[in-house]
Design an enzyme around this catalytic site. Structure first.
Site, mmCIF file in Angstrom:
data_model
loop_
_atom_site.group_PDB
_atom_site.id
_atom_site.type_symbol
_atom_site.label_atom_id
_atom_site.label_comp_id
_atom_site.label_asym_id
_atom_site.label_seq_id
_atom_site.Cartn_x
_atom_site.Cartn_y
_atom_site.Cartn_z
ATOM 1 C CE LYS A 28 74.051 -10.387 68.986
ATOM 2 N NZ LYS A 28 74.925 -10.972 67.780
ATOM 3 C CB CYS A 536 75.823 -14.680 71.680
ATOM 4 S SG CYS A 536 76.654 -13.727 71.520
ATOM 5 C CD GLU A 685 86.478 -21.990 55.724
ATOM 6 O OE1 GLU A 685 87.761 -21.289 54.919
ATOM 7 O OE2 GLU A 685 87.346 -23.355 56.084
ATOM 8 C CG HIS A 714 82.122 -16.389 59.534
ATOM 9 N ND1 HIS A 714 82.111 -17.173 58.704
ATOM 10 C CD2 HIS A 714 81.029 -16.474 59.656
ATOM 11 C CE1 HIS A 714 81.508 -17.847 58.855
ATOM 12 N NE2 HIS A 714 80.456 -17.147 59.954
#
Length: 779
Positions: A28, A536, A685, A714
């Site tokens: 990440k 995460c 969404e 996102h």
């Protein structure tokens, strides 16, 4: 079951997949550093290679005989497969570069997943949704009628070379052609996806041949759709596909998981494959049937270590269960986790936050690999003294957990048993409630709001770290968070939002935050699992009965409401989502834990109302995720899941408006149950799917209010006004505008303030413009 003994009892220990993120989320950190320009592409690729080498070695050290390769992904394994096949959507293609070069370019992968990468032109990111019934997400493949396939991205072949050069005995892992095709969506003119199989399977055959040329003996092909209730044409396609692939010079282990094969056992067992993997954690009863139908020379891989939860394996019970099978199959019995270990944290040895008793009950990915190898050696009569000691240690830990007083709370269990029948519905019907809410709230047409969270800035994260380390006093921390709340309120008022949120500056994660304040939960320092891409989460561990010692959000929400005259939403995570996004108990039915959560949240909802909060949002993005994979089992789950939501929401007066939020899950086929939750407003969404999800609300005539997400949070791309307007106008064709809200499609914690203010500013501007247009039309 016949128990004729085979010539050898040696069992192979193997793994279906390993977490890719690193014990401290190294992947990440490297991804985000690359996206922000802090490291180069070569540095990112080097970190990926380092993590792969480390993880292969960790598995080998725990005694895994066959190491999975190809389970590494920069975003997700489905997107990896799409790029391997050259299935790059047209908007991400560059006519001046070959498709193969684009598929192998890591920035193409990031543009598909995120809409943007350090190079190339931004474009609308591909749709993202949940991987079966997990909280892991994948990027949905996009297909068109003229789709063609060619071996393009060769990462699995290159990674196989890496692992072989490091001396590992490997088992490359591929998403199966039928599962990949099943998960894909058609863009443009409709057609039968199965028409693409022939050219699709040709690429798989090419990949298998190249792997065989490297000296690979076994390849794992994951076909989890075999546990679904498949249409007959899809089920029949398995024979066609695997008859074609049997000519490849490798042995295929077909892997199924997350449920039983059920009526598909005969089909799976008859395929021309060298081995079959089944999940005995989710479906232990299928063992006898599968063994009886297994081809005489085929390997049976049994998933007996839970790949989706963190509880220690009862090694003694597993060994006793499998002894007859081992005697019958001998070396044809392989031992494995139930599924990929992607869904659990990396290494329990990293933990320092847990007490010794609780730690003794747990196993993370590294420990689960050890459990697999111990079971395999024990069944093969080759247990070492260390193996026997681990088995004895597991026996002791399991006995300790069973008798521990911290697990059971009689008061909580009595409250659940004493629930009354009127606790799961509101006092008035929606039309009556809506009238009272309009009178109280005075909201305009197309009211604007957000889902809840605002950017978690470096200052916020620093203050939280300092507070947890004891470097910042509780008073100083509270003052810092109150300053962030004041800032968020001021920004929202300047943007012009109609319903505000406090921004959740004090919250680390939407589930972890609540779990930290509920009895029956435990927390880790390094229990990270991947949700998607670089996202995460650190799921709480539900180890006992659940209760709420004191209010969790009331003081923050009350403070936020005092800063503005506009309505302030109270923000809660719903009982089903807290359950699904935690590691649940395996000693009680999950319904029991959910009812306990619902009662705890009911207390919080009524306390918020008494504190003057008139709008309360109870997020349930995991409702769909919790569905059993077989449709015949849906009603039982949906009945208790929606009941738990209603219990949490129904202790308030009619004029208190209840919202819920759901994202990245398709619920067209459960819309009646969504309606039965009876939330006054549902936000969903819809931006990545171009409002496709609203089809369900049009056909069903959903009775309450809806906030379709008008832009994708996102992606770092700021949506322009024309894009937002065309989406909301499309929504207005399916839902009366009087019942529409405008909002982003999810929380904004991962974004930066400049992006947030620009995007929300465009959204508010469009809402005002459309109000005038609709009012003019109305006369």
């Amino acid at each position: 079951m016949s128990l004729n003994q085979s010539s050898s009892n040696q069992c192979t220990a193997h793994n279906l997949g390993f977490p890719r993120i690193g014990a401290d989320r190294e992947l990440k950190k490297a991804q985000e550093a690359y996206w922000s320009g802090k490291i180069s592409r070569s540095e990112l690729l080097a970190e990926g290679a380092r993590l792969r080498a480390l993880h292969w070695q960790q598995q080998k050290q725990q005694g895994v005989d066959l190491i999975p390769v190809g389970d590494f992904a920069w975003y997700d394994q489905v997107l990896n497969t799409s790029l391997m096949l050259g299935a790059v959507p047209e908007r991400f293609q560059d006519n001046g570069v070959s498709l193969k070069e684009q598929a192998e370019d890591i920035d193409t992968l990031f543009r598909i997943a995120r809409g943007r990468a350090p190079t190339g032109n931004p474009a609308a990111a591909s749709e993202m949704t949940k991987w079966f019934d997990t909280n892991y997400h994948y990027i949905v493949p996009e297909l068109n009628k003229e789709q063609s396939f060619a071996l393009s991205c060769r990462s699995i072949i290159e990674e196989a070379k890496e692992a072989l050069a490091q001396g590992h005995t490997i088992k490359p892992v591929l998403i199966g052609p039928l599962t990949w095709l099943w998960l894909a969506k058609i863009r443009g003119e409709d057609f039968e996806r199965l028409e693409l199989l022939e050219s699709l399977v040709e690429v798989y055959g090419e990949v298998l041949s190249e792997l065989a040329a490297l000296g690979v003996e076994w390849v794992q092909i994951d076909e989890p759709i075999l546990v679904l209730e498949l249409p007959s044409r899809w089920l029949n396609a398995f024979e066609t596909v695997y008859n074609q692939l049997q000519s490849a010079p490798v042995k295929i282990l077909l892997a199924t998981y997350f449920d039983d094969l059920n009526g598909h056992t005969a089909v799976a067992a008859s395929l021309p494959i060298a081995g079959l993997h089944i999940d005995l954690i989710r479906a232990p009863d299928q063992l006898t049937t599968v063994v009886d139908k297994l081809s005489p020379n085929a390997v049976l891989s049994v998933g007996v270590v839970n790949g989706r939860n963190i509880w220690r394996t009862d090694i003694s019970t597993v060994v006793d269960q499998l002894k007859p099978v081992a005697e019958r199959l001998g070396e044809r019995l392989w031992i494995a986790p139930s599924c990929s270990l992607l869904h659990v944290p990396v290494d329990l040895n990293s933990e320092q936050a847990l007490d010794d008793e609780l730690t003794s009950w747990l196993a993370f990915a590294v420990q689960k690999c050890r459990e697999v190898s111990v079971i395999a050696r024990t069944l093969g009569g080759q247990a070492t003294p260390e193996d026997k000691a681990l088995q004895a240690e597991a026996d002791s830990a399991l006995a300790s957990r069973e008798r521990s007083s911290r697990v059971h709370n009689p008061a909580v269990e009595q409250r659940v048993a004493g629930m009354t029948g009127d606790m799961d519905h509101r006092h008035g019907a929606y039309p009556e409630r809506a009238a009272r809410q309009r009178e109280k709230l005075h909201l305009p047409l197309l009211p604007t709001t957000t889902i809840g969270s605002f950017p978690q800035t470096g200052e916020i994260r620093k203050a939280r770290r300092q507070f947890k380390k004891g470097e910042l006093s509780e008073q100083s921390y509270q003052q810092a968070m109150e300053a962030e709340i004041c800032d968020a309120v001021k920004r929202q008022e300047q943007i012009g939002l109609d319903v505000l949120v406090h921004g959740e500056a004090e919250r680390n994660d939407m589930v972890e935050y609540f779990g930290e304040q509920l009895d029956g939960f435990a927390f880790t320092n390094y229990g990270w699992v991947q949700s998607y891409g670089s996202r995460c989460v650190k799921p709480p561990i539900i180890y006992g009965d659940i209760s709420r010692p004191e209010p969790m959000t009331v003081n923050w929400s009350r403070f936020a409401q005092q800063q503005t005259k506009l309505p302030m939403k109270g923000m809660l995570t719903g009982p089903v989502t807290i359950l699904c996004w935690s590691f649940p108990r395996d000693d009680v039915d999950r319904k029991e834990s959910c009812l306990q959560l619902a009662l705890a949240l009911r207390d919080e909802v009524t306390d918020l109302e008494q504190a003057g909060i008139g709008i309360i949002q109870i997020d349930e993005p995991a409702i769909r995720e919790g569905l059993p994979l077989k449709q015949r089992n849906w009603p039982a789950y949906l009945n208790w899941a929606t009941k738990c939501f209603r219990i949490s929401a129904s202790g308030v007066k009619d004029e208190t408006q209840i919202h819920t939020h759901m994202c990245y899950s398709e619920f067209n086929d459960i819309i009646e149950y969504i309606a039965s939750m009876d939330a006054d407003v549902i936000t969903i969404e819809t931006s990545r799917s171009d409002m496709e999800l609203l089809d369900a609300f049009e056909q069903f005539e959903y009775p309450n209010e809806i906030g379709p997400g008008v832009y994708d949070i996102h992606s770092p791309n700021v949506p322009d006004k024309a894009w937002i307007k065309q989406l909301i106008l499309k929504a207005a064709e399916k839902v009366p505008v009087e019942r529409l809200w405008m909002n982003p499609d999810c929380g904004l914690k991962t974004r930066d303030w400049p992006e947030v203010e620009a995007a929300l500013g465009n959204m508010v501007a469009v809402a005002r413009e459309l109000r005038e247009e609709f009012q003019k039309k109305a006369g």
